[in-house]
Structures are given as C-alpha cells and as structure tokens.
Design a protein around this motif. Sequence first.
Motif: not given
Length: 393
Positions: A275-276, A311-318, A323-328
């Motif tokens: 989680l970034n 594998g790996s899962i990355t969650i980016d909060l920007q 706006e708030v951006i959530v990338d999964v």
Amino acid sequence: MFRQLLTWRALLALVAILIVSGTISYSSYLAKKIEKDEREKVEQWVEAGNFINNPSNQDIRLASLILIQTDIPIIETNEKDSITNWVNLDSAEVKKGWPNHEPTKNLNTNNYLKGRLVTFQSSRPPIEWTDPLDSTHRNRYYYGNSKLLNEVQYYPIVQLFIVALFIIITILAIRSSYLSTQNQVWAGMAKETAHQLGTPVSSLEGWLEILRETPGNEKYVPELEKDISRLRLVSDRFGKIGSSPQLEKLNVVKQVEEVVEYVRKRAPGKVLFKLNNYLSNDIIIPLSGPLFDWVIENLLKNALDAMEGKGSITIDLQENKKEVIVDVSDTGKGISSQNLSKVFKPGFTTKKRGWGLGLSLSKRIIEQYHKGSIEVKNSELGKGTTFRIILKK
C-alpha cells in the motif's frame, strides 16, 4: 434482449434504407420532370420575348404574360457568350457585382453575372435563337434552377437527416430502456439476496448467544462472531443496491487500509500486498463505507483470482486539487483487448464460477452513488492489470 435489440436495429436500418431510397428515386423523377418543364418554359420565354420585339406583331398580351410569370433565372448572351441581358437574378447581388460598386454599361464586367453565367454554362446546354431575318444574329439563353427545382433536389438530403435522427433517437431510447430494465433486475436480485440472508443471519446470532452462555466455547465464539458480522455486512451491502445510500464524511485512507488488511489475512501466503500512500494527509470525503469497502474488496479479490495464488498487489493512493485516485494493480494474467470493453457489463466473467456482477456493481457504486469513475487504466496479457478509481474531494 440483445438479439431483440439487434433485430430492432436491423429493422430500423431496413426501413430507413427503403424510405431514403424511395425518396431519392421519387425526388430524382420529379427533378427531371420539373427540369424538362422548365426548359420548355425558357423556350417559351425566348419566343415570347422575340415576339414582342417584332414590330409587326400587334397583340402581345399573351407573350407579355409569359414573360411576367417566368421565375427561372436567365442570362442572355450573343454568339460569343458576351452578356447582353439577364432576368430573375438577385438585384442586390448584381448591384454589388460591379467593379468598385460603380455601375457600368458593360454587363460583362459584373463579377456576379460572370459567376452565374459560368454556373449556368456548366449545368446544361443553352437555348439558341436565330433571327429569321438575319441568320448572322444569334442569341444564347443560359438558365439556372428555379426555387421549386432547388427545393426538390435538396429534399432527399433533408429527408435523410430526419430519418437518421429518428433512428438515432429510437436506438438510444431502446438502449436506455434495456439498461434500465437490466439495472432493475440486478437491483432486485441484490435486494432479494439481502432479504434471504437476513433470516439465517438473525438465526445464527441467536445460536451465537446460546454458545456464548455455554462453558467451553470461549475459543470459538469470537471467530463465529466475526463471521456473522461479516455476513451481516454483506447483507447490508446487497440491501443498499438500488437505493440511494447515505454518504458520510470518512477517511478514505483508513477505509482502504482496513479492507486491504482484511483481504491480506485471508489471502495465500505467496501473495505480497503493498500500500503506497502518496496523499498529503488523511483525506475526508463523502463515502458510503460499506459500499466503498465492497468495491475495494472486489478489486482485490479479482486480483487474487487473476494471480492464482502468487504474485503481488499494489494499491496506490494519490491526489490532485479536486480528486482522490485509487489504483489497484496486480501481476496476474491480464485482460485481453477484446474483453476490455466488456469487463463492466453485467454477466461478463472469465471465471468458471460467479455471476459476473462484481465489476458491474462496483461501477454503479462509484459512478452513480459517489459521482466518481472507475476504469481499467491498463492491462497486458501475462503481466497484470491496473484498475483506477477516481473520487471527488
């Protein structure tokens, strides 16, 4: 319904083709008929004018009537195509056509008349008249379309535009009706699921109280309590589908962290979660906690299924100003290009089990309830997929 929609489209296209084809054919027939009649009228006009110019003719009433009633634009020239006269043209434009806007006696210096003559010459052959008393004296009469002929020629274009507009409106109405019915079906199924879950969950809560009071079950009661709470949460989520949920001011970072932690504990050990958080601080935005959590959980579970246990899962909060951006992102098998446009459609799934409702409901939750957006940011076969959620601050 999809086949029915295609049938409607095919039928509408066929009707449109028949209407346009019939209109063009009939308009073409009318245009040729009017054009033939107009040539005869110009010939009559030429004969009437020359009849009046003959001093030996005394009764010129009929000839004068023919001259007055003709509304076809005509330019008269000599045998060398020098302009000698004109009728039924725009007088204001003729006035503007003189060099430096100053009238002269030479009609051939008028730019407007010269332009109209070129147009008339290219459209049809002239009508020629030879003086019976002097064969060397010849006049040519070039003419254009009357207003009626222009209207008949442009009518198919207007008709085509009207038919196209009708077809577009009809297709949009059918599609809107289809999507509305589809949404009602999914919302109804969700509410019925919530209703069906309510009774056994209530019963389980009663049994839990009995177990709590029975000695020796202290180790099992907390875990059962968590699972029953989870069932109650799932039931609550389904019950909110189809109705406008109450949005609360919640910390989006905390919401995401809690869901990630919940899924992490239940994921295979070979899956790495990261989680970034690139947000400047804790962001408080209007959210429906249960429904937003459901969306994040659904994306994470889809990622786990795509990676098949490793594998790996990355969650980016920007964020940006608005706006708030959530990338999964995951390192799974990816989505093929032909399926990218289908992933949010109800019923679409690449799994052996499931109804294919997760992403469809997620899109409804984010876009309709939270006024945000959700999309596939990018995906590549064999390398993984990134889903992006955008929420307004």
